[in-house]
Design a protein around this motif. Structure first.
Motif, mmCIF file in Angstrom:
data_model
loop_
_atom_site.group_PDB
_atom_site.id
_atom_site.type_symbol
_atom_site.label_atom_id
_atom_site.label_comp_id
_atom_site.label_asym_id
_atom_site.label_seq_id
_atom_site.Cartn_x
_atom_site.Cartn_y
_atom_site.Cartn_z
ATOM 1 N N LEU A 16 44.389 4.222 10.364
ATOM 2 C CA LEU A 16 44.416 5.219 9.288
ATOM 3 C C LEU A 16 45.775 5.913 9.207
ATOM 4 O O LEU A 16 46.317 6.134 8.108
ATOM 5 N N VAL A 17 46.322 6.265 10.376
ATOM 6 C CA VAL A 17 47.632 6.923 10.373
ATOM 7 C C VAL A 17 48.702 5.993 9.827
ATOM 8 O O VAL A 17 49.548 6.395 9.003
ATOM 9 N N GLU A 18 48.659 4.736 10.260
ATOM 10 C CA GLU A 18 49.656 3.786 9.769
ATOM 11 C C GLU A 18 49.489 3.526 8.274
ATOM 12 O O GLU A 18 50.484 3.409 7.541
ATOM 13 N N ALA A 19 48.237 3.456 7.810
ATOM 14 C CA ALA A 19 48.006 3.236 6.385
ATOM 15 C C ALA A 19 48.506 4.435 5.562
ATOM 16 O O ALA A 19 49.125 4.268 4.495
ATOM 17 N N TYR A 20 48.221 5.661 6.051
ATOM 18 C CA TYR A 20 48.708 6.854 5.340
ATOM 19 C C TYR A 20 50.228 6.888 5.319
ATOM 20 O O TYR A 20 50.841 7.217 4.290
ATOM 21 N N ARG A 21 50.854 6.550 6.447
ATOM 22 C CA ARG A 21 52.319 6.514 6.502
ATOM 23 C C ARG A 21 52.881 5.520 5.502
ATOM 24 O O ARG A 21 53.819 5.817 4.757
ATOM 25 N N SER A 33 51.397 4.319 2.805
ATOM 26 C CA SER A 33 51.131 4.740 1.421
ATOM 27 C C SER A 33 52.101 5.833 0.970
ATOM 28 O O SER A 33 52.569 5.836 -0.174
ATOM 29 N N GLU A 34 52.397 6.778 1.864
ATOM 30 C CA GLU A 34 53.341 7.838 1.521
ATOM 31 C C GLU A 34 54.747 7.273 1.311
ATOM 32 O O GLU A 34 55.481 7.722 0.424
ATOM 33 N N ARG A 54 54.649 5.582 -2.035
ATOM 34 C CA ARG A 54 54.617 6.585 -3.102
ATOM 35 C C ARG A 54 55.991 7.240 -3.258
ATOM 36 O O ARG A 54 56.475 7.483 -4.378
#
Length: 288
Positions: A217-222, A224-225, A228
């Motif tokens: 989850l942390v890697e996916a959020y990183r 995605s940010e 973006r």
């Protein structure tokens, strides 16, 4: 009279001849006796001759024989009584010694060997606990007993023990319930240990899965940010490039889009100063 004498002589010759010849088959071992004493041992298979009424021949079965021992009650190392039914397979290897020890009586040989098997099993069972004699060391026990028996019976009886096996082991009624209870408690203890080990492994697997989920989850959020941010940077660069090419046209286009969005709903009421910069493209003096 002469015919009678001739017939008697012929009959005597036939009888003497028949008692002078004997055959030993491939499945037999034989010794020749003279007035009860052995004069020839281990006669090979085939046709042989002897002196009638002086020599006699004793034949024995040379094949592998089986003796069933009478079920006996033995005590294990922890003094648990067992009813054991066993058997042994044997064969003759020294005909002279076999005849001397047993007088050629196969039933006597079976009785002597059965007694030796019972004594050997009693000693072996007394050195081991219930679990070992039932399953854990049963094959090793039989092999040891066979080897020990051969060191004795070969010299004493002229026979070889091929194998000793236990057909059945039963618990006497007076100890069966206590043994079953002990076995049940041991199995329950083992089951509890397995459950505890399984729970421990399950907790470890669940914790590892949670850790991997958090990392993903942390890697996916990183990621995605970062994507973006890259998109916003590219959009800003495109807007900036378009603005620098014709700043006035860019401002005019943005104002028209704002007018369209603002006045799309006829039910809205807005109070604005007509001289504000918001309406500069709607005034005739600004558009000329």
């Amino acid at each position: 009279m002469k015919n009678f004498v001739a017939g008697a002589v012929l009959f005597l010759i036939v009888v003497v001849g028949a008692n002078s010849v004997f055959v030993v088959s491939e499945t037999e071992r034989a010794v020749m006796l003279q007035f009860g004493n052995i004069v020839e041992t281990d006669i090979p298979p085939g046709l042989h001759f002897k002196v009638p009424y002086v020599n006699s021949v004793r034949k024995f079965d040379a094949r592998i024989l089986t003796v069933d021992a009478t079920p006996q009650r033995y005590l294990t190392l922890e003094q648990k009584a067992l009813l054991v039914d066993s058997y042994a397979m044997w064969r003759i290897i020294d005909v002279e010694r076999f005849y001397t020890a047993t007088s050629g009586d196969e039933s006597r040989a079976n009785a002597l060997l059965a007694q030796r098997v019972n004594d050997g099993l009693r000693n072996k069972f007394g050195e081991r606990d219930l679990q070992e004699v039932v399953s854990g060391q049963r094959d090793a026990l039989m092999n040891e007993l066979t080897t020990e028996l051969n060191t004795y019976v070969a010299n004493e009886y002229g026979i070889e023990v091929i194998d000793v096996r236990v057909k059945r082991i039963d618990l006497p009624d007076d100890v069966r319930s206590s043994v079953y209870e002990r076995m049940t408690s041991e199995r329950q203890r083992e089951a509890q240990q397995l459950r505890s080990r399984g729970n421990e492994l399950a907790i470890g697997i669940e914790a590892d899965a949670d850790r991997q989920e958090a990392v993903l989850l942390v890697e996916a959020y990183r990621d995605s940010e970062r994507i973006r941010g890259d998109g916003d940077a590219q959009a800003a660069a495109i807007y900036s490039g378009a603005y620098t090419q014709d700043a006035e046209f860019y401002s005019f286009t943005r104002s028209l889009n704002s007018y369209r969005d603002t006045f799309a709903s006829k039910s809205d009421v807005m109070l604005l100063d007509p001289e504000s910069d918001y309406f500069k493209y709607l005034r005739s003096d600004e558009t000329q």
